[in-house]
Design a protein around this motif. Structure first.
Motif, PDB file in Angstrom:
ATOM      1  N   SER A  97       4.987   4.625   3.623  1.00 34.26           N
ATOM      2  CA  SER A  97       5.291   4.034   2.325  1.00 34.26           C
ATOM      3  C   SER A  97       4.105   4.139   1.369  1.00 34.26           C
ATOM      4  O   SER A  97       4.283   4.420   0.186  1.00 34.26           O
ATOM      5  CB  SER A  97       5.693   2.567   2.511  1.00 34.26           C
ATOM      6  N   LEU A  98       2.899   3.892   1.861  1.00 34.26           N
ATOM      7  CA  LEU A  98       1.680   3.949   1.055  1.00 34.26           C
ATOM      8  C   LEU A  98       0.523   4.251   1.984  1.00 34.26           C
ATOM      9  O   LEU A  98       0.396   3.627   3.038  1.00 34.26           O
ATOM     10  CB  LEU A  98       1.455   2.613   0.326  1.00 34.26           C
ATOM     11  N   LEU A  99      -0.348   5.189   1.588  1.00 34.06           N
ATOM     12  CA  LEU A  99      -1.417   5.604   2.488  1.00 34.06           C
ATOM     13  C   LEU A  99      -2.668   4.744   2.347  1.00 34.06           C
ATOM     14  O   LEU A  99      -3.270   4.364   3.343  1.00 34.06           O
ATOM     15  CB  LEU A  99      -1.749   7.085   2.283  1.00 34.06           C
ATOM     16  N   ILE A 100      -3.091   4.439   1.120  1.00 36.44           N
ATOM     17  CA  ILE A 100      -4.251   3.566   0.914  1.00 36.44           C
ATOM     18  C   ILE A 100      -3.965   2.630  -0.253  1.00 36.44           C
ATOM     19  O   ILE A 100      -3.493   3.065  -1.306  1.00 36.44           O
ATOM     20  CB  ILE A 100      -5.534   4.362   0.627  1.00 36.44           C
ATOM     21  N   HIS A 101      -4.260   1.337  -0.065  1.00 29.50           N
ATOM     22  CA  HIS A 101      -4.080   0.333  -1.115  1.00 29.50           C
ATOM     23  C   HIS A 101      -5.383  -0.441  -1.269  1.00 29.50           C
ATOM     24  O   HIS A 101      -5.791  -1.169  -0.369  1.00 29.50           O
ATOM     25  CB  HIS A 101      -2.943  -0.620  -0.734  1.00 29.50           C
ATOM     26  N   ILE A 102      -6.039  -0.276  -2.418  1.00 29.42           N
ATOM     27  CA  ILE A 102      -7.238  -1.062  -2.750  1.00 29.42           C
ATOM     28  C   ILE A 102      -6.756  -2.211  -3.627  1.00 29.42           C
ATOM     29  O   ILE A 102      -6.415  -2.020  -4.794  1.00 29.42           O
ATOM     30  CB  ILE A 102      -8.295  -0.204  -3.460  1.00 29.42           C
ATOM     31  N   TYR A 129       7.705  13.320   4.537  1.00 31.03           N
ATOM     32  CA  TYR A 129       7.727  12.539   3.316  1.00 31.03           C
ATOM     33  C   TYR A 129       6.906  11.259   3.426  1.00 31.03           C
ATOM     34  O   TYR A 129       7.162  10.409   4.281  1.00 31.03           O
ATOM     35  CB  TYR A 129       9.170  12.198   2.940  1.00 31.03           C
ATOM     36  N   ALA A 130       5.920  11.130   2.540  1.00 29.57           N
ATOM     37  CA  ALA A 130       5.210   9.875   2.312  1.00 29.57           C
ATOM     38  C   ALA A 130       5.445   9.489   0.865  1.00 29.57           C
ATOM     39  O   ALA A 130       5.344  10.335  -0.030  1.00 29.57           O
ATOM     40  CB  ALA A 130       3.723  10.014   2.594  1.00 29.57           C
ATOM     41  N   GLU A 150      -3.108  14.139  -1.472  1.00 28.01           N
ATOM     42  CA  GLU A 150      -2.201  15.278  -1.507  1.00 28.01           C
ATOM     43  C   GLU A 150      -0.809  14.986  -0.944  1.00 28.01           C
ATOM     44  O   GLU A 150      -0.664  14.322   0.080  1.00 28.01           O
ATOM     45  CB  GLU A 150      -2.800  16.440  -0.699  1.00 28.01           C
ATOM     46  N   HIS A 151       0.212  15.536  -1.652  1.00 27.12           N
ATOM     47  CA  HIS A 151       1.571  15.770  -1.172  1.00 27.12           C
ATOM     48  C   HIS A 151       2.463  14.541  -1.035  1.00 27.12           C
ATOM     49  O   HIS A 151       3.506  14.613  -0.377  1.00 27.12           O
ATOM     50  CB  HIS A 151       1.552  16.519   0.164  1.00 27.12           C
ATOM     51  N   SER A 152       2.119  13.405  -1.639  1.00 27.25           N
ATOM     52  CA  SER A 152       3.037  12.263  -1.608  1.00 27.25           C
ATOM     53  C   SER A 152       4.118  12.414  -2.676  1.00 27.25           C
ATOM     54  O   SER A 152       3.929  13.091  -3.694  1.00 27.25           O
ATOM     55  CB  SER A 152       2.275  10.953  -1.791  1.00 27.25           C
ATOM     56  N   VAL A 153       5.238  11.750  -2.477  1.00 25.07           N
ATOM     57  CA  VAL A 153       6.434  11.980  -3.287  1.00 25.07           C
ATOM     58  C   VAL A 153       6.304  11.449  -4.712  1.00 25.07           C
ATOM     59  O   VAL A 153       6.622  12.142  -5.680  1.00 25.07           O
ATOM     60  CB  VAL A 153       7.661  11.347  -2.592  1.00 25.07           C
ATOM     61  N   MET A 154       5.834  10.185  -4.885  1.00 22.18           N
ATOM     62  CA  MET A 154       5.814   9.566  -6.218  1.00 22.18           C
ATOM     63  C   MET A 154       4.544   9.888  -6.992  1.00 22.18           C
ATOM     64  O   MET A 154       4.591  10.193  -8.186  1.00 22.18           O
ATOM     65  CB  MET A 154       5.974   8.052  -6.097  1.00 22.18           C
ATOM     66  N   TYR A 155       3.389   9.758  -6.343  1.00 23.50           N
ATOM     67  CA  TYR A 155       2.122  10.004  -7.024  1.00 23.50           C
ATOM     68  C   TYR A 155       1.025  10.245  -5.997  1.00 23.50           C
ATOM     69  O   TYR A 155       1.158   9.909  -4.817  1.00 23.50           O
ATOM     70  CB  TYR A 155       1.735   8.834  -7.936  1.00 23.50           C
ATOM     71  N   LYS A 173      -2.927  17.487  -4.905  1.00 23.21           N
ATOM     72  CA  LYS A 173      -1.861  18.479  -4.799  1.00 23.21           C
ATOM     73  C   LYS A 173      -0.537  17.733  -4.686  1.00 23.21           C
ATOM     74  O   LYS A 173      -0.439  16.742  -3.982  1.00 23.21           O
ATOM     75  CB  LYS A 173      -2.032  19.367  -3.563  1.00 23.21           C
ATOM     76  N   SER A 174       0.460  18.238  -5.377  1.00 25.19           N
ATOM     77  CA  SER A 174       1.790  17.637  -5.312  1.00 25.19           C
ATOM     78  C   SER A 174       2.551  18.197  -4.108  1.00 25.19           C
ATOM     79  O   SER A 174       2.114  19.145  -3.462  1.00 25.19           O
ATOM     80  CB  SER A 174       2.547  17.944  -6.607  1.00 25.19           C
ATOM     81  N   PRO A 175       3.717  17.628  -3.782  1.00 29.60           N
ATOM     82  CA  PRO A 175       4.498  18.146  -2.647  1.00 29.60           C
ATOM     83  C   PRO A 175       5.033  19.545  -2.933  1.00 29.60           C
ATOM     84  O   PRO A 175       5.515  19.826  -4.034  1.00 29.60           O
ATOM     85  CB  PRO A 175       5.647  17.142  -2.518  1.00 29.60           C
TER      86      PRO A 175
END
Length: 240
Positions: A97-102, A129-130, A150-155, A173-175
């Protein structure tokens, strides 16, 4: 704390207290697995550092978080079940769902960090898909130097009301698979602040009041789906 080289499979959140120094040997891997990490609507972190209001430091080095010289990788590795032969339908390709949240009360210094939704294996390109890569809500000070998302769906980078933020030598990089499916598919927007409603991945999303400085950006947006000959939507920087 020192961890020898290994793949550590964890089935619940690891809570790391402040004032910790954690070092891995030869890219120690921490791999989240199990039912507790399966709910997209109520995502659960694999690693959670500190508590709100704790004003001390934690440091990580030479560690790869598989789900400063520390990386995040989702899919593409043995044990992830997200390799070329690990899935057959879209729903089974959903990884994170989310890779890093600060968070708003957190701050940090991040150097030489690669946040990667694995899009390739040793054999061929794959579609895993992430939903989101890096969200920054920090009230500062926070530095990102030499980081890639890199390569996450929304941003790839989502800056929401952050203050005292510096980002230098960043790369995105985009998906490759977009526009099949269009963003935010196969996810639903609205779980986190700043989720964009857009048909393609945003390389850089800024929302609400921001006090930030960026330098030396390399932004990649791939224009063609790997599944068809449809030309994709243009990626862009979005400021709200």
């Amino acid at each position: 704390m020192f961890f020898p080289f290994s793949v550590c499979m964890v089935r619940d959140t690891i809570h790391v207290p402040v004032n910790s120094r954690v070092m891995g040997q030869a890219r120690l891997q921490i791999m989240g697995c199990g039912d507790k990490f399966d709910d997209e609507q109520t995502p659960r972190p694999v690693v959670h550092v500190g508590l709100a209001g704790e004003g001390r430091i934690s440091e990580f080095s030479d560690i790869m978080f598989t789900v400063l010289d520390t990386h995040v990788r989702v899919g593409g590795a043995i044990g992830s079940d997200m390799q070329v032969t690990g899935y057959t339908v879209l729903s089974s390709c959903v990884a994170a769902s989310l890779l890093i949240h600060i968070t708003p009360k957190a701050s940090g210094y991040f150097e030489n960090m690669w946040v990667w939704m694995a899009d390739t294996s040793a054999q061929e390109q794959v579609s895993v898909y992430a939903s989101r890569c890096v969200t920054i809500e920090s009230s500062g000070p926070t530095w990102l130097w030499g980081t890639a998302s890199e390569h996450s769906v929304m941003y790839q980078y989502n800056v929401v009301g952050a203050q005292g933020l510096f980002m230098g030598m960043i790369q995105t990089k985009s998906p490759y698979f977009q526009p099949v499916p269009l963003a935010p598919n196969p996810f639903t927007a609205g779980t986190f602040r700043g989720d964009p409603l857009c048909g393609s991945s945003l390389v850089w999303n800024k929302v609400s009041r921001i006090d930030s400085l960026t330098s030396n950006k390399e932004i990649g947006r791939w224009m063609r789906s790997t599944q068809t000959n449809i030309t994709g939507h243009c990626g862009r920087i979005n400021v709200v």
